[in-house]
Motif scaffolding. Structure first.
Motif, short mmCIF file in Angstrom:
data_model
loop_
_atom_site.label_atom_id
_atom_site.label_comp_id
_atom_site.label_asym_id
_atom_site.label_seq_id
_atom_site.Cartn_x
_atom_site.Cartn_y
_atom_site.Cartn_z
N GLY A 22 0.57 -1.51 0.38
CA GLY A 22 -0.35 -0.03 0.02
C GLY A 22 0.89 1.26 -0.08
N TYR A 23 1.79 1.21 0.83
CA TYR A 23 2.97 2.32 0.43
C TYR A 23 3.11 2.52 -0.16
N THR A 77 -4.64 8.30 10.88
CA THR A 77 -4.30 7.68 9.68
C THR A 77 -3.54 6.67 9.83
N LEU A 93 -11.21 5.59 6.27
CA LEU A 93 -10.51 4.32 7.76
C LEU A 93 -11.82 4.10 6.99
N TYR A 117 -2.28 -6.12 2.58
CA TYR A 117 -1.15 -6.63 3.54
C TYR A 117 -1.53 -7.79 4.05
C1 LIG Z 1 -2.68 -0.64 5.44
C2 LIG Z 1 -2.63 0.44 5.03
C3 LIG Z 1 -1.54 1.78 4.45
C4 LIG Z 1 0.23 0.52 3.93
O1 LIG Z 1 -0.38 -0.17 3.38
P1 LIG Z 1 1.17 -1.12 3.71
O2 LIG Z 1 0.76 -2.27 2.12
O3 LIG Z 1 1.50 -2.22 4.88
O4 LIG Z 1 2.43 -0.65 3.01
C5 LIG Z 1 -1.28 2.88 4.34
N1 LIG Z 1 -2.57 3.15 4.25
C6 LIG Z 1 -3.98 2.83 5.19
C7 LIG Z 1 -5.09 3.76 5.68
C8 LIG Z 1 -3.65 1.30 5.74
O5 LIG Z 1 -4.73 1.16 6.64
#
Ligand SMILES: *Cc1c(COP(=O)(O)O)cnc(C)c1O
Length: 368
Positions: A62-63, A87, A134, A184
């Protein structure tokens, strides 16, 4: 400590879909299909369809999706990006890591950015709004997109917690320049390691991400189109995700059912604020069931000491961590909710009896 009711149960979740997952594993391994093969392409097509965009590009996290989106929008040094004060830290770190300046804005009662506070935070340097949806409930994108249009700002949606959520029937991750996804393991759609993606309707952004995730290389010509990254979604993970994505509609139904059980059983307790918004425009998917307890830590510790694993994200807001070098300009709602948040177990592998136990423990705190 082993909890009687863990927050999630990955091993039990696997048993729900073991046959399909095992079959996918043997297929990928037998053919040696590890990098950018049919499984990745198939998952990208299905994810785009599910979200309601033209393209999806699989990334490593996600990052990476957030980071890639800001790069694709040309955001960097000297630019300001608006981001909520409440967040996961990655939303903000992606902004810092492209050299831009995050401008934090407080959230509202729904845990999402307080839309009324966006315009006052806009300056001549503002280039983008990073909206976060969220816990499976979307921010008010109708209003955010209006403001962005008026001020000519890019919108990046951090939709990592809201796959399947909609507003007026339009999916999270299909409104802004990109929607950013995390797979994740404990996300609503989780793989078995790190994974992520962007969704977009912009062919240039999709092409940019396809190249930059693989060191800038165009796989057909071998040409490097820029200094890129190594952040590709593994073909094996894509194969697993494609299977899980097919189960999403039924899994969302189950999550909503669990949320309703919690609501029916706990809504009479005045000191608990439950995450239900009763706005028919919103379709919520309950990535998390995050309530607020006036008793804060006393309540969450009571849950844990009775064998119920709860999360308290985040008791310490990210901007209060010294190492991040962010300015705390005062975010009263974030402060207040940070003391009170408590996420109850919410997953598709939990049984009704286990939910009843969680409810019993929660009620016992207030009945003593
Ligand atoms: C999990 C999450 C991320 C990051 O995701 P990763 O795959 O762990 O890098 C970013 N923003 C929010 C709101 C998240 O819940």
């Amino acid at each position: 400590m082993a909890y009687k009711i863990p927050f999630v149960n990955a091993a039990r979740n696997y048993q729900l879909i073991k046959n399909e997952i095992d079959q996918a594993y043997f297929e990928v391994m037998t053919k040696g299909d590890l990098i950018m093969r049919g499984q990745l392409k198939s998952f990208e097509e299905n994810l785009a369809k599910f979200v309601g965009t033209k393209y999806a590009v699989g990334l490593n996290s996600g990052y990476d999706a957030l980071h890639m989106s800001l790069r694709a929008a040309g955001i960097g040094a000297g630019d300001e990006v608006i981001v909520p004060a409440h967040t996961f830290v990655a939303s903000c770190s992606a902004i810092v890591n492209v050299g831009a300046t995050p401008v934090l804005v407080d959230v509202a009662k729904d845990f999402n950015i307080d839309v009324d506070l966006i315009e006052p935070a806009i300056t001549e340097k503002t280039k983008a709004i990073m909206v976060v949806h969220l816990s499976g409930h979307m921010a008010d994108m109708t209003r955010v997109m209006n403001i962005a249009g008026k001020h000519n700002l890019v919108v990046v949606e951090d939709a990592c917690q809201s796959l399947g959520a909609t507003l007026n029937g339009k999916g999270a991750g299909s409104w802004g320049l990109t929607g950013c996804w995390s797979f994740y393991p404990f996300k609503i759609l989780g793989c078995y390691g790190d994974g992520g993606a962007i969704t977009t309707n912009d062919p240039d952004v999709a092409l940019y991400a396809q190249r930059m995730r693989y060191n800038g290389e165009d796989r057909d010509t071998g040409e490097y189109h820029g200094h890129g990254f190594t952040c590709l979604l593994d073909n094996m993970q894509a194969a697993f995700l494609d299977i899980k994505l097919r189960h999403m509609p039924e899994w969302i139904v189950r999550r909503k059912q669990i949320a309703q059980m919690y609501r029916d059983a706990l809504s009479d307790i005045a000191d608990l604020l439950l995450p239900h918004y009763d706005d028919p425009r919103f379709f919520d998917v309950y990535q998390n069931y995050t309530l607020r307890s006036k008793q804060g830590n006393d309540f969450s510790e009571h849950m844990k000491s009775n064998g119920v694993e709860v999360l308290t994200q985040f008791r310490k807001p990210y901007y209060k961590h010294e190492g991040l070098n962010l300015k705390d300009t005062g975010f009263p709602e974030t402060e207040a909710l940070s003391r009170e948040v408590c996420s109850l177990p919410m997953n598709v592998e939990i049984t009704d009896d286990e939910i009843d136990y969680v409810i019993k423990v929660a009620r016992s705190f207030y009945e003593k």
